[in-house]
Design an enzyme around this catalytic site. Sequence first.
Site, PDB file in Angstrom:
ATOM      1  N   THR A  40     -20.090  18.164  46.657  1.00 21.59           N
ATOM      2  CA  THR A  40     -19.473  19.248  46.385  1.00 21.59           C
ATOM      3  C   THR A  40     -19.020  19.191  44.620  1.00 21.59           C
ATOM      4  OG1 THR A  40     -17.126  18.525  46.473  1.00 21.59           O
ATOM      5  CG2 THR A  40     -18.023  19.233  48.453  1.00 21.59           C
ATOM      6  N   LYS A  96     -18.774  15.733  39.593  1.00 21.15           N
ATOM      7  CA  LYS A  96     -18.260  15.040  38.331  1.00 21.15           C
ATOM      8  C   LYS A  96     -16.836  15.036  38.048  1.00 21.15           C
ATOM      9  CE  LYS A  96     -22.385  16.676  36.105  1.00 21.15           C
ATOM     10  NZ  LYS A  96     -22.671  18.152  36.358  1.00 21.15           N
ATOM     11  N   GLU A 127     -24.213   8.000  39.704  1.00 21.30           N
ATOM     12  CA  GLU A 127     -25.543   8.032  39.217  1.00 21.30           C
ATOM     13  C   GLU A 127     -25.924   9.506  38.578  1.00 21.30           C
ATOM     14  OE1 GLU A 127     -27.439   7.453  36.779  1.00 21.30           O
ATOM     15  OE2 GLU A 127     -27.884   5.594  37.498  1.00 21.30           O
ATOM     16  N   ALA A 161     -29.038  13.882  36.411  1.00 22.87           N
ATOM     17  CA  ALA A 161     -29.176  14.118  37.792  1.00 22.87           C
ATOM     18  C   ALA A 161     -29.772  12.916  38.269  1.00 22.87           C
ATOM     19  CB  ALA A 161     -30.194  15.529  37.907  1.00 22.87           C
ATOM     20  N   LEU A 170     -32.238  10.926  37.260  1.00 23.94           N
ATOM     21  CA  LEU A 170     -32.582   9.995  36.305  1.00 23.94           C
ATOM     22  C   LEU A 170     -31.741   8.701  36.445  1.00 23.94           C
ATOM     23  CD1 LEU A 170     -33.365  12.039  33.071  1.00 23.94           C
ATOM     24  CD2 LEU A 170     -34.924  11.217  34.687  1.00 23.94           C
ATOM     25  N   GLU A 179     -24.155  24.609  37.002  1.00 19.77           N
ATOM     26  CA  GLU A 179     -23.149  24.348  37.688  1.00 19.77           C
ATOM     27  C   GLU A 179     -22.943  25.432  38.609  1.00 19.77           C
ATOM     28  OE1 GLU A 179     -20.955  21.288  37.932  1.00 19.77           O
ATOM     29  OE2 GLU A 179     -23.041  20.466  37.176  1.00 19.77           O
ATOM     30  N   ASP A 222     -19.811  20.748  30.303  1.00 20.58           N
ATOM     31  CA  ASP A 222     -20.492  19.924  31.299  1.00 20.58           C
ATOM     32  C   ASP A 222     -21.119  18.762  30.556  1.00 20.58           C
ATOM     33  OD1 ASP A 222     -21.419  19.144  33.931  1.00 20.58           O
ATOM     34  OD2 ASP A 222     -23.389  19.817  33.187  1.00 20.58           O
ATOM     35  N   LYS A 243     -20.210  14.766  30.396  1.00 19.80           N
ATOM     36  CA  LYS A 243     -21.380  13.477  30.697  1.00 19.80           C
ATOM     37  C   LYS A 243     -21.203  12.478  29.775  1.00 19.80           C
ATOM     38  CE  LYS A 243     -24.488  16.503  33.085  1.00 19.80           C
ATOM     39  NZ  LYS A 243     -25.450  17.587  33.095  1.00 19.80           N
ATOM     40  N   GLY A 249     -31.382  20.167  39.060  1.00 22.73           N
ATOM     41  CA  GLY A 249     -32.257  20.769  40.094  1.00 22.73           C
ATOM     42  C   GLY A 249     -31.807  19.929  41.466  1.00 22.73           C
TER      43      GLY A 249
END
Length: 819
Positions: A558, A582, A609, A614, A616, A670, A681, A685, A799
């Site tokens: 979620t 996140k 992760e 995403a 990666l 998002e 965002d 990160k 994605g």
Amino acid sequence: MPIRVLKFGGSSVANAENINRVISVISTSLNKNQAVVIVLSAMGGTTDALIEAATIASKGDITYKEKLQDIEQRHLSTVKELFPLDQQSSILSRVKKRCNDIEDICNGVFLLKELSGRSKDSISGYGEILSSLIFSEKLMSTGINNSWKDSRELIKTDSEFGAANVDFDKTDKNIKSFFSSVSENIIVVPGFIASDKNGNTTTLGRGGSDYTAAIIAAAADASVLEIWTDVSGMMTADPRLVSNAKIINHISYEEAMELSHFGAKVIYPPTIQPVMNKKIPVSIKNTFLPNEEGTLIQTGIAKDESSVRGISSIPRLALLSLEGSGMVGIPGFSKRLFEALSGEKINVILITQSSSEHSICVGVEEINSARAKEVVDKIFAYEIGIKKVQPLVVETDLSIVALVGDNMKNHTGISGKMFSAMGRNGINIRAIAQGSSERNISAVIGSRDVKKAINVLHEEFFETTYKQVNLFICGTGNVGSKLLSQLQQQQKHLREHLRLQVRITGITNSKKMFLSDDGIDLSNWREKLQSGEPANLSEFISTIKKKNLRNSIFVDVTASSEVAECYPSLLEKSISVVACNKVAASSSYEYYKKLKDLAREFNSLFLFETNVGAGLPVIGTLNDLLRSGDKVNRIEAVLSGTLNFVFNNYNGEKSFAKVVRQAQDEGYTEPDPRLDLSGTDVMRKIMILARETGENLEMEDITNNSFMPASCMTGDVENFYSEMEKNEEHFLKLIEEASKAGKKLKFLARYENGKASVGLQSIDPRHDFYHLYGKDNAVLFYTDRYPEQPLVIKGAGAGAEVTASGVFADIIRASAPTN
Ligand code: ADP
Ligand code: ASP
Ligand code: MG
């Protein structure tokens, strides 16, 4: 003539159909040159029912009569089913007579309102008398000549009613002389009962019919003792607790004794000793599947080399701890403690003493704990008074789990494996005991953890086939539903290649929740969820904790802060958390740190992760670098798949707002696209990456050179879109300036020397980032080992499909943390 002793348990004689089954088991194995002794339990549940009736009567409650009526009816109707009409009356009247006897004793108990041990034994022993009488008659009517022998005339005991001690001298003599004079080859005997020297009925303890059979087998020098029950042998664990429990085909007497003492109910513990002394093999067989091999208990270590033979447990244990400085170096403390307990006939199940001698800890049955405290505090009253010893500390709600195996002493690391498997699952161990024979390693744990512990240990020591993982999935949106379909497609692969049995035990979204211990069939999870209860997050979380299943993983797909707030309560129950959400990792540093610390403390994993790049492998790679001693000096990254998509697709033909809308429609933003466009965002990160390197960074510490006009960022999402349309000129100007210089626009994140910043930049064709297409992400790690040519991670960074596969990878990591 060689003698075989066969014992049939309560479920084997529970009704007419089963009794007929037993008769066919016996008749197919009869041999003229062999005598057979058949020992019978009461019809399953009768002993409990008799004790209940007697207890009710002793309270002056007249309803004991109804209980007795039920018992009588059950036996009478079994007779009616077993015998043709013309044979019924004599056996019915014999059954009736015994039932009247039971009622007479119960009437006395009712009038006196007192149930002595003596009365209780004489009432509870009637179950075996009734079942064996009916059985002997049925054998006769089938044409198998036999004689019924009252075991009270054979087995003599003291007067410890409830669990009397056998007088083996007298008993052996009685049995030997009986067999030397009896003419029939087939003898039917009631189990469980015996008599004291005054001729009163005594009983051998609950489950004692096995013991009756062993006593007779030993005294009569039987060639074999066969225990016929409702399972196909002694199993690696209690099959009611472990669905994958396996039959043990060969086991030594010592192992069988140890397993039964530690709770394997299939055989009553004292049973082994008499037959072991005479080296009589014991075969445990299934009445309902007589062709199965079963278990053979005999001398010596079984042929196969497995170190752990079985796992068992003892419920309802209390730990008594005696502590105090006055105990150090002074002999006699333990002696006094044990004398106090044995004086009260309190059986000590387990003992541990720390080498400092500062404390001694013993396990006893929970029902004895109050009495134990009273006597021990009394014995040590003086020492307690002068504070050399503390009053006895009693802990209840505990159980023992034990690993048993003759071969354990030849293998190192078994206890390490045992305790780490339990530790990984958050099972707290209160005390440990290892017998000097090294045949048993016992751990005392909370009773609520027993089922989980036995399953975890069973998986660790017996299930080379697969490990079961229980997933609780929160969120069924874009990523959640992709994840569920990937899990469905990969189930077979996971089983065959990773030996993981991944079971979806619960699913919830914001509307509905559905939980199932058997696992949710992924081919129709939507229907199942639809049929579930209204969603209630706190109930969902508390059910996960209550279920207390091994290898539990909570998967948060979620974007909800309410869900992120639940992580601590899961991690501290050793439930791992896998999040693509996140919110938690990017909230305050304090919260992020708290979650990391909880995971470390409680052996759970907190994996996220997919928070960066995403699917990666960004965080995993970063951690691998750090763990192997590298130092990260600089991070440069394009971390917004959304912004990359937007700037790659925006060329002035369609308005900027429309391109953003398209990104949202295709699932690259998002849930709230403003988080992407504002740069927030990306800030989250880069902050997460910085935090993973050990930096204590907050959102306020990050510089955001936003390219968005301020008016777009006020109001709601619709306002955001309409303001962007109004500001089309501004966006056009940005790309025109860049393309005039032969450059592309990229939204970059940077971290160096404790400082982080994000913002739009024009990128030259020679730079790695120039060639980032579609919704790709790229991360460059400049480290001590990669000083000039950075370590580059590049690929699709947004994605649902790739994010779901990243979540999937974290689930695998959390499932097999040792690999
Ligand atoms: P009976 O009435 O035949 O004496 P019990 O009920 O006393 O049978 O014992 C058989 C039961 O013991 C099985 O049904 C099983 O549920 C239970 N059990 C507990 N631990 C074990 C084990 N390790 N192996 C086999 N059975 C076990
Ligand atoms: N009927 C007795 C009991 O239930 C003895 C036995 O079944 O072994 O304890
Ligand atoms: Mg039994």
